[in-house]
Design an enzyme around this catalytic site. Structure first.
Site, PDB file in Angstrom:
ATOM      1  N   THR A  20     -46.419  12.196 -50.065  1.00 26.88           N
ATOM      2  CA  THR A  20     -44.221  12.272 -50.429  1.00 26.88           C
ATOM      3  C   THR A  20     -44.096  10.858 -50.262  1.00 26.88           C
ATOM      4  O   THR A  20     -44.325  10.222 -50.520  1.00 26.88           O
ATOM      5  CB  THR A  20     -44.073  13.518 -49.168  1.00 26.88           C
ATOM      6  OG1 THR A  20     -42.889  13.170 -49.682  1.00 26.88           O
ATOM      7  CG2 THR A  20     -43.585  12.089 -48.075  1.00 26.88           C
ATOM      8  N   GLU A  43     -47.266   3.978 -60.191  1.00 25.88           N
ATOM      9  CA  GLU A  43     -46.300   5.081 -61.253  1.00 25.88           C
ATOM     10  C   GLU A  43     -44.441   3.763 -62.178  1.00 25.88           C
ATOM     11  O   GLU A  43     -44.410   3.272 -60.509  1.00 25.88           O
ATOM     12  CB  GLU A  43     -45.625   6.002 -61.059  1.00 25.88           C
ATOM     13  CG  GLU A  43     -45.032   5.997 -59.806  1.00 25.88           C
ATOM     14  CD  GLU A  43     -44.432   7.074 -58.273  1.00 25.88           C
ATOM     15  OE1 GLU A  43     -44.995   8.283 -59.789  1.00 25.88           O
ATOM     16  OE2 GLU A  43     -44.149   7.829 -57.628  1.00 25.88           O
ATOM     17  N   GLN A  66     -40.396  16.032 -65.887  1.00 29.51           N
ATOM     18  CA  GLN A  66     -42.039  16.241 -65.705  1.00 29.51           C
ATOM     19  C   GLN A  66     -43.023  15.606 -67.261  1.00 29.51           C
ATOM     20  O   GLN A  66     -43.399  15.415 -66.770  1.00 29.51           O
ATOM     21  CB  GLN A  66     -41.956  17.518 -65.786  1.00 29.51           C
ATOM     22  CG  GLN A  66     -41.652  18.243 -63.812  1.00 29.51           C
ATOM     23  CD  GLN A  66     -42.466  16.759 -62.863  1.00 29.51           C
ATOM     24  OE1 GLN A  66     -43.415  16.648 -63.092  1.00 29.51           O
ATOM     25  NE2 GLN A  66     -41.050  17.259 -62.305  1.00 29.51           N
ATOM     26  N   ASP A  90     -51.360   4.202 -57.915  1.00 30.83           N
ATOM     27  CA  ASP A  90     -50.725   5.040 -57.437  1.00 30.83           C
ATOM     28  C   ASP A  90     -50.250   6.256 -57.705  1.00 30.83           C
ATOM     29  O   ASP A  90     -49.257   6.097 -58.104  1.00 30.83           O
ATOM     30  CB  ASP A  90     -49.073   3.836 -57.468  1.00 30.83           C
ATOM     31  CG  ASP A  90     -47.958   4.540 -56.481  1.00 30.83           C
ATOM     32  OD1 ASP A  90     -48.202   4.805 -55.313  1.00 30.83           O
ATOM     33  OD2 ASP A  90     -47.118   2.917 -56.489  1.00 30.83           O
ATOM     34  N   ARG A  91     -49.928   7.092 -56.308  1.00 33.47           N
ATOM     35  CA  ARG A  91     -49.542   7.978 -57.072  1.00 33.47           C
ATOM     36  C   ARG A  91     -50.833   9.302 -57.778  1.00 33.47           C
ATOM     37  O   ARG A  91     -51.107   8.769 -58.969  1.00 33.47           O
ATOM     38  CB  ARG A  91     -48.646   8.898 -57.384  1.00 33.47           C
ATOM     39  CG  ARG A  91     -48.108  10.374 -57.567  1.00 33.47           C
ATOM     40  CD  ARG A  91     -47.113  10.917 -58.138  1.00 33.47           C
ATOM     41  NE  ARG A  91     -46.285  11.039 -56.403  1.00 33.47           N
ATOM     42  CZ  ARG A  91     -44.973  10.687 -55.921  1.00 33.47           C
ATOM     43  NH1 ARG A  91     -44.588  10.161 -56.351  1.00 33.47           N
ATOM     44  NH2 ARG A  91     -44.866  10.998 -54.342  1.00 33.47           N
ATOM     45  N   GLU A 159     -32.049   8.357 -54.244  1.00 28.30           N
ATOM     46  CA  GLU A 159     -32.493   9.039 -53.466  1.00 28.30           C
ATOM     47  C   GLU A 159     -31.444   9.263 -52.012  1.00 28.30           C
ATOM     48  O   GLU A 159     -32.001  10.065 -51.183  1.00 28.30           O
ATOM     49  CB  GLU A 159     -33.999   8.146 -52.549  1.00 28.30           C
ATOM     50  CG  GLU A 159     -35.646   8.330 -53.771  1.00 28.30           C
ATOM     51  CD  GLU A 159     -36.368   7.519 -53.604  1.00 28.30           C
ATOM     52  OE1 GLU A 159     -37.590   7.900 -54.402  1.00 28.30           O
ATOM     53  OE2 GLU A 159     -37.010   6.561 -52.738  1.00 28.30           O
TER      54      GLU A 159
END
Ligand SMILES: Nc1ncnc2c1ncn2[C@@H]1O[C@H](COP(=O)(O)OP(=O)(O)O)[C@@H](O)[C@H]1O
Ligand SMILES: Nc1ncnc2c1ncn2[C@H]1C[C@H](O)[C@@H](COP(=O)(O)O)O1
Length: 225
Positions: A20, A43, A66, A90-91, A159
């Site tokens: 997450t 990313e 997306q 990374d991800r 965030e």
């Protein structure tokens, strides 16, 4: 002998780090790439033209975002493929569809038609030869409080303004997602078990675990022979 050779990890391995937001993927990506002498695939957050707007208005920007992430990840996947592997990523792309797009659709911040367009594009791209599954997915897990603390500590403004329920929902979805994930071998790491920032040597313990999982993976062993 370097750590990669010591634990029998190939120089064309592709290892993707999942988990997450704020759990520590980028930190782990850097630490493992250094320890294993592999390349990184990140990313890019700062240059993403939709991310800020998306956090201000999910419904307006979720489809755009997306599609943007999908295009970026496809380009990265192609780059890794062309190099012949040897990356810490990374991800994973699996999280875009399995967590984010699905969550926004189910929460009503992505329309059905947009979701269908997105998933059909995703399926067409992921089934292409540029998309072999990674050799290993490392899943980083922490408690909800630990993760929220890290999001605060990192301090990305977009965030900070996001309601806590968003991260809670994401956390729950991640737990379900990883319990059903089977596209490649998985190594689960609890973030309370290591500290890459205060104790750099903790990376060797992780490399050892990676070596163990990879060397028991049939696909990995098969492509080695
Ligand atoms: N092992 C760790 N111990 C303590 N803090 C960490 C650790 N890994 C990451 N962090 C901190 O947590 C925050 C989020 O880490 P980051 O790697 O950017 O997460 P992600 O890429 O998953 O969003 C950062 O402030 C980072 O410094
Ligand atoms: N596919 C995605 N949809 C929505 N938001 C996403 C997606 N992928 C990443 N994000 C967001 C989440 C964070 O705010 C940043 C970077 O992710 P991080 O886990 O901190 O590396 O992008």
């Amino acid at each position: 002998m370097n750590l990669r050779e010591k634990y029998g990890i190939r120089n064309d391995a592709v290892i993707t780090i999942a988990g997450t937001v704020g759990v520590g993927k980028s930190t782990m990506t850097n630490a493992l790439a250094d320890a294993l002498n592999l390349r990184t695939s990140f990313e890019k957050v700062d240059t993403n033209p939709y991310l800020d707007k998306f956090y201000q208005d999910f419904a307006r920007w979720s489809f755009h975002l997306q599609i943007y992430f999908l295009a970026e990840r496809f380009k990265e996947q192609k780059r890794m493929f062309e190099y012949g592997g040897g990356f810490i990523q990374d991800r994973s792309i699996y999280e875009d569809t399995g967590i984010f797009a699905k969550m926004h659709y189910e929460k009503g911040t992505m329309s059905e038609v947009d979701y269908e367009t997105y998933t059909s594009l995703f399926d067409a791209m992921v089934m292409s030869p540029y998309f072999p599954a990674p050799d290993l997915l490392i899943y980083l897990e922490g408690t909800f409080d630990e993760v929220v603390e890290r999001i605060k500590e990192r301090g990305r403004p977009m965030e900070q303004q996001t309601p806590i329920e968003y991260w809670k929902e994401m956390n729950t979805r991640y737990e379900n997602w990883i319990n059903n994930f089977n596209a490649c071998p998985v190594l689960r790491l609890s973030i309370s078990e290591y500290d890459l920032i205060k104790n750099e040597s903790s990376v060797e313990e992780i490399v050892k675990k990676i070596g163990n999982v990879l060397n028991h993976s049939q696909k990995y062993m098969k492509s080695r022979s």
